[in-house]
Design a protein around this motif. Structure first.
Motif, PDB file in Angstrom:
ATOM      1  N   LEU A  60      -6.054  -7.693   5.578  1.00 18.63           N
ATOM      2  CA  LEU A  60      -5.306  -7.628   4.316  1.00 18.63           C
ATOM      3  C   LEU A  60      -6.050  -6.787   3.278  1.00 18.63           C
ATOM      4  CD1 LEU A  60      -4.034 -11.311   4.070  1.00 18.63           C
ATOM      5  CD2 LEU A  60      -2.725  -9.286   4.710  1.00 18.63           C
ATOM      6  N   MET A  74      -4.403 -11.736   0.248  1.00 18.56           N
ATOM      7  CA  MET A  74      -2.951 -11.675   0.045  1.00 18.56           C
ATOM      8  C   MET A  74      -2.618 -11.080  -1.320  1.00 18.56           C
ATOM      9  SD  MET A  74      -1.965 -15.371   1.724  1.00 18.56           S
ATOM     10  CE  MET A  74      -0.222 -15.378   1.343  1.00 18.56           C
ATOM     11  N   MET A  95       8.968   1.352 -12.182  1.00 15.55           N
ATOM     12  CA  MET A  95       8.315   0.144 -11.686  1.00 15.55           C
ATOM     13  C   MET A  95       7.144  -0.215 -12.599  1.00 15.55           C
ATOM     14  SD  MET A  95       6.912  -0.569  -7.845  1.00 15.55           S
ATOM     15  CE  MET A  95       5.858   0.861  -7.810  1.00 15.55           C
ATOM     16  N   GLU A  96       7.133  -1.431 -13.104  1.00 15.89           N
ATOM     17  CA  GLU A  96       6.072  -1.864 -13.999  1.00 15.89           C
ATOM     18  C   GLU A  96       4.748  -1.969 -13.239  1.00 15.89           C
ATOM     19  OE1 GLU A  96       5.056  -5.667 -16.889  1.00 15.89           O
ATOM     20  OE2 GLU A  96       6.863  -5.655 -15.652  1.00 15.89           O
ATOM     21  N   ASN A 130       0.732  -2.085  -8.382  1.00 16.04           N
ATOM     22  CA  ASN A 130      -0.294  -2.491  -9.337  1.00 16.04           C
ATOM     23  C   ASN A 130      -1.611  -1.773  -9.031  1.00 16.04           C
ATOM     24  OD1 ASN A 130       1.213  -4.779 -10.719  1.00 16.04           O
ATOM     25  ND2 ASN A 130       1.332  -5.402  -8.575  1.00 16.04           N
ATOM     26  N   SER A 172      -3.508  -7.294  -1.275  1.00 17.51           N
ATOM     27  CA  SER A 172      -2.612  -6.415  -0.510  1.00 17.51           C
ATOM     28  C   SER A 172      -1.221  -6.352  -1.126  1.00 17.51           C
ATOM     29  CB  SER A 172      -2.546  -6.866   0.955  1.00 17.51           C
ATOM     30  OG  SER A 172      -2.136  -8.212   1.049  1.00 17.51           O
ATOM     31  N   VAL A 173      -0.647  -7.505  -1.420  1.00 14.41           N
ATOM     32  CA  VAL A 173       0.713  -7.495  -1.976  1.00 14.41           C
ATOM     33  C   VAL A 173       0.695  -6.886  -3.383  1.00 14.41           C
ATOM     34  CG1 VAL A 173       2.689  -8.917  -2.644  1.00 14.41           C
ATOM     35  CG2 VAL A 173       1.464  -9.420  -0.534  1.00 14.41           C
ATOM     36  N   THR A 220      -5.565   0.981   2.265  1.00 15.05           N
ATOM     37  CA  THR A 220      -4.898   2.067   2.990  1.00 15.05           C
ATOM     38  C   THR A 220      -3.420   2.202   2.627  1.00 15.05           C
ATOM     39  OG1 THR A 220      -4.464   0.601   4.870  1.00 15.05           O
ATOM     40  CG2 THR A 220      -6.466   1.919   4.956  1.00 15.05           C
ATOM     41  N   LEU A 221      -2.771   1.081   2.332  1.00 18.68           N
ATOM     42  CA  LEU A 221      -1.340   1.146   2.018  1.00 18.68           C
ATOM     43  C   LEU A 221      -1.072   1.117   0.522  1.00 18.68           C
ATOM     44  CD1 LEU A 221       0.058  -1.353   4.709  1.00 18.68           C
ATOM     45  CD2 LEU A 221      -0.005   1.133   4.832  1.00 18.68           C
ATOM     46  N   GLN A 266      -5.658  -3.193   4.296  1.00 20.40           N
ATOM     47  CA  GLN A 266      -4.305  -2.699   3.995  1.00 20.40           C
ATOM     48  C   GLN A 266      -4.113  -2.490   2.495  1.00 20.40           C
ATOM     49  OE1 GLN A 266      -2.008  -5.747   6.003  1.00 20.40           O
ATOM     50  NE2 GLN A 266      -1.593  -4.386   7.732  1.00 20.40           N
ATOM     51  N   ALA A 267      -4.775  -3.322   1.692  1.00 21.14           N
ATOM     52  CA  ALA A 267      -4.687  -3.128   0.241  1.00 21.14           C
ATOM     53  C   ALA A 267      -5.163  -1.723  -0.119  1.00 21.14           C
ATOM     54  CB  ALA A 267      -5.528  -4.179  -0.484  1.00 21.14           C
ATOM     55  N   VAL A 281       0.417  -2.986  -2.945  1.00 23.12           N
ATOM     56  CA  VAL A 281       1.605  -2.284  -2.432  1.00 23.12           C
ATOM     57  C   VAL A 281       2.818  -2.450  -3.335  1.00 23.12           C
ATOM     58  CG1 VAL A 281       0.824  -2.446  -0.036  1.00 23.12           C
ATOM     59  CG2 VAL A 281       2.384  -4.194  -0.939  1.00 23.12           C
ATOM     60  N   SER A 282       2.656  -3.237  -4.399  1.00 20.46           N
ATOM     61  CA  SER A 282       3.756  -3.419  -5.346  1.00 20.46           C
ATOM     62  C   SER A 282       3.537  -2.579  -6.598  1.00 20.46           C
ATOM     63  CB  SER A 282       3.893  -4.899  -5.715  1.00 20.46           C
ATOM     64  OG  SER A 282       4.165  -5.659  -4.558  1.00 20.46           O
TER      65      SER A 282
END
Lengths: 130, 76
Positions: free
Chosen positions: A76, A23, A1-2, A33, A26-27, A82-83, A79-80, A30-31
């Motif tokens: 958000l 947004m 995964m880049e 980065n 968080s996204v 914690t997740l 979550q950025a 979790v992706s």
């Protein structure tokens, strides 16, 4: 995964700006980065421990978001962390101006950071500003 | 394999359903399956893209009466 480095400067106290910043944080985190959030200026007060002040809207989309079940921007950002293992740091200058002590911010916010360190940390990656 | 875990994110907007899935996927074992329910069309498109990026398996999606069912398998 880049993996990429994404740095986000959050300054605004407006709902739409804070929502989009949360947004991306968080996204992005979790992706896979490496996400760094730097909070300063008028955005800082929302991250004082226990603050539940509603952010004013800039326009009609903000009004609609306020009526619908859109995830709250503070959730958000949390979550950025914690997740997705994002790092969120408050601006040391804004902390001083507002008289906020370390520990006066939400638990998921890291230690105060100065601009020299932030500019060094975000080198070579994407930088977003809200 | 455990019973498929349901992630009911109906009524939540982007990125709520994705974040609910991510919180749930951390709680299940590798090989387990999850089903996300979402009324947010954008999230129904976003979740498979996220799965592709991070390497979990998208088992398929379908829409029923305005609810998207996104089926997922944790692979790592």
């Amino acid at each position: 995964m880049e993996s990429n480095k994404i740095s986000i400067v959050v300054l605004s106290d407006k709902r739409e700006q804070l929502q989009m910043a949360g947004m991306i944080a968080s996204v992005g985190a979790v992706s896979g980065n490496e996400v760094l959030v730097f909070i300063s200026m008028n955005a800082m007060r929302y991250f004082v421990k226990g603050a539940d002040e509603k952010a004013p809207c800039e326009g009609p989309v903000g009004e609609l978001m306020a009526q619908k079940n859109v995830p709250p921007f503070k959730m958000l950002f949390e979550q950025a962390v914690t997740l997705g293992d994002a790092k969120i740091h408050p601006c040391s200058m804004a902390m001083d101006v507002l008289g906020i002590e370390q520990g006066g911010l939400e638990d998921y916010i890291g230690e105060a950071m100065g601009l020299t360190m932030f500019l060094d940390e975000c080198k070579g990656g994407q930088v977003w500003s809200f | 394999m455990a019973e498929k875990k349901l992630v009911d994110a109906r009524g939540s907007f982007c990125p709520g359903p994705l974040m609910e899935l991510i919180a749930a996927i951390k709680m299940v074992e590798i090989g387990d399956e999850l089903e996300v329910l979402s009324t947010d069309k954008g999230s129904a498109a976003e979740i498979p893209q996220w799965l592709k990026k991070v390497g979990h398996e998208h088992l398929g999606s379908h829409e029923e009466a305005g609810v998207w069912h996104v089926n997922v398998k944790r692979t790592k």
